[in-house]
Design a protein around this motif. Structure first.
Motif, PDB file in Angstrom:
ATOM      1  N   TYR A 111       0.706  -1.046  -0.461  1.00 18.87           N
ATOM      2  CA  TYR A 111       0.206   0.182   0.349  1.00 18.87           C
ATOM      3  C   TYR A 111       0.875   1.297  -0.194  1.00 18.87           C
ATOM      4  CZ  TYR A 111      -3.052   3.433   2.127  1.00 18.87           C
ATOM      5  OH  TYR A 111      -3.303   5.011   2.634  1.00 18.87           O
ATOM      6  N   ILE A 113       0.167   5.963  -0.265  1.00 16.43           N
ATOM      7  CA  ILE A 113      -1.219   6.832  -1.049  1.00 16.43           C
ATOM      8  C   ILE A 113      -0.704   6.959  -2.210  1.00 16.43           C
ATOM      9  CG2 ILE A 113      -1.604   9.499  -0.491  1.00 16.43           C
ATOM     10  CD1 ILE A 113      -0.962   8.879   2.750  1.00 16.43           C
ATOM     11  N   LYS A 179      -5.868   0.768   6.639  1.00 11.57           N
ATOM     12  CA  LYS A 179      -5.721   2.202   6.067  1.00 11.57           C
ATOM     13  C   LYS A 179      -6.324   2.248   3.931  1.00 11.57           C
ATOM     14  CE  LYS A 179      -0.861   2.431   8.058  1.00 11.57           C
ATOM     15  NZ  LYS A 179       0.439   2.372   7.161  1.00 11.57           N
ATOM     16  N   TYR A 180      -6.103   3.627   3.535  1.00  9.66           N
ATOM     17  CA  TYR A 180      -6.905   3.356   2.966  1.00  9.66           C
ATOM     18  C   TYR A 180      -6.573   4.941   1.739  1.00  9.66           C
ATOM     19  CZ  TYR A 180     -11.315   4.356  -0.637  1.00  9.66           C
ATOM     20  OH  TYR A 180     -11.719   4.684  -1.293  1.00  9.66           O
ATOM     21  N   SER A 181      -6.298   4.983   0.782  1.00  6.37           N
ATOM     22  CA  SER A 181      -6.283   6.095   0.206  1.00  6.37           C
ATOM     23  C   SER A 181      -7.235   6.688  -0.568  1.00  6.37           C
ATOM     24  CB  SER A 181      -5.024   5.409  -0.818  1.00  6.37           C
ATOM     25  OG  SER A 181      -4.654   6.679  -2.267  1.00  6.37           O
ATOM     26  N   GLY A 187      -4.842   9.989   2.792  1.00  5.08           N
ATOM     27  CA  GLY A 187      -5.147   8.764   3.282  1.00  5.08           C
ATOM     28  C   GLY A 187      -5.783   8.876   4.597  1.00  5.08           C
ATOM     29  N   SER A 189      -7.176   6.157   7.720  1.00  7.31           N
ATOM     30  CA  SER A 189      -7.189   4.854   8.587  1.00  7.31           C
ATOM     31  C   SER A 189      -8.312   5.029   9.582  1.00  7.31           C
ATOM     32  CB  SER A 189      -5.959   4.855   8.903  1.00  7.31           C
ATOM     33  OG  SER A 189      -4.898   5.564  10.199  1.00  7.31           O
TER      34      SER A 189
END
Length: 273
Positions: A111, A113, A179-181, A187, A189
């Protein structure tokens, strides 16, 4: 292989690793809640969760690993009347807590961003922290600062082996999250961080009562006696807490971070990203 060739080989390997890595930094903010586990709440996760907030900085070595430094501020609260663990004891406490942590993170997927391939990943982390606390309690509308009252006889002639506890401690933080972009620069989380401490006095409760207060009326009691035994129904040597287990505290919430590229232009060698 002579020393010069070894150095050249190590330099080549290091350069190759950096060429394929997404090394970059992040700064961000955290918002969520904080709660504690201890004598006044031995096992109910998220009980009496209070607001917490903080800030952090993260360095990503590559798509899998990172280090993070963070400052988090929250409130811890415990109350026998709410947890129902020992209503006869009838103790409560509230403490603001300031935590400074350094943790190492591991992403389950590759992962970063801005990634279009792995824009979401579970992750886990662990590290070390220092924290500051100051337990207080409120009885009959009066708030007492507990550490200075020696509620379990710390420093008294009856219990000379009991020393006053410090309001600074060390802990081992560890946790899990996702986590998420959101886009190429932002980003977010969601994570849950637990702290194993080395003190049993975040709540000012650990061992036994040290005063004979059974049968005393509230009008006769001094402030330190009220803070030690608000029900005035215990005598010296009776159990007040459980010193076998130290206290814990936790933070849970959402973080938003902004990507910081270390170079003016950063290239990615993997076309799938």
């Amino acid at each position: 292989m002579n020393m010069k060739k070894r150095i050249l080989l190590l330099s080549f390997l290091f350069t190759t690793m950096l060429a394929g890595a997404q090394s970059y930094g992040e700064i961000g903010l955290f918002g969520g809640g904080s709660y504690y586990l201890g004598d006044l709440n031995p096992g109910s996760q998220f009980l009496l969760t209070k607001p917490a907030a903080g800030a952090f900085i993260r360095h990503n070595f590559n798509e899998r690993t990172a280090i993070r430094g963070s400052f988090t501020y929250g409130t811890l609260h415990g109350d026998d009347a709410i947890s129902k663990v020992n209503t006869n004891r009838n103790l409560n406490f509230t403490s603001h807590i300031s935590d400074i942590s350094a943790t190492f993170e591991f992403n389950f997927y590759e992962y970063f961003i801005g990634s279009l391939r792995h824009f979401v990943t579970p992750y886990m982390y662990g590290g070390a922290s220092v924290f500051f606390f100051n337990p207080k309690a409120t009885y009959n509308g009066v708030t007492y600062e507990l550490q200075g009252l020696s509620t379990e006889g710390q420093g008294s002639s009856a219990f000379p082996e009991r020393k006053a506890y410090k309001r600074t401690g060390f802990s081992i933080p560890f946790g899990i999250g996702v986590k998420y972009s959101i886009n190429s620069f932002i980003g977010m989380s969601l994570d849950w961080r637990m702290h194993k401490t080395f003190t049993d006095y975040i709540d000012d409760v650990s061992t036994t009562y040290y005063l004979d207060l059974q049968g005393m009326t509230p009008g006769e009691a001094e402030p330190f006696e009220i803070a030690s035994d608000p029900g005035l129904n215990h005598n010296s040597g009776m159990q007040r807490g459980d010193s076998k287990y130290n206290d814990w505290y936790s933070f849970v919430g959402i973080s938003i971070s902004l990507r910081l590229n270390y170079l003016e232009r950063e290239r990615c060698l993997n076309v799938f990203y």
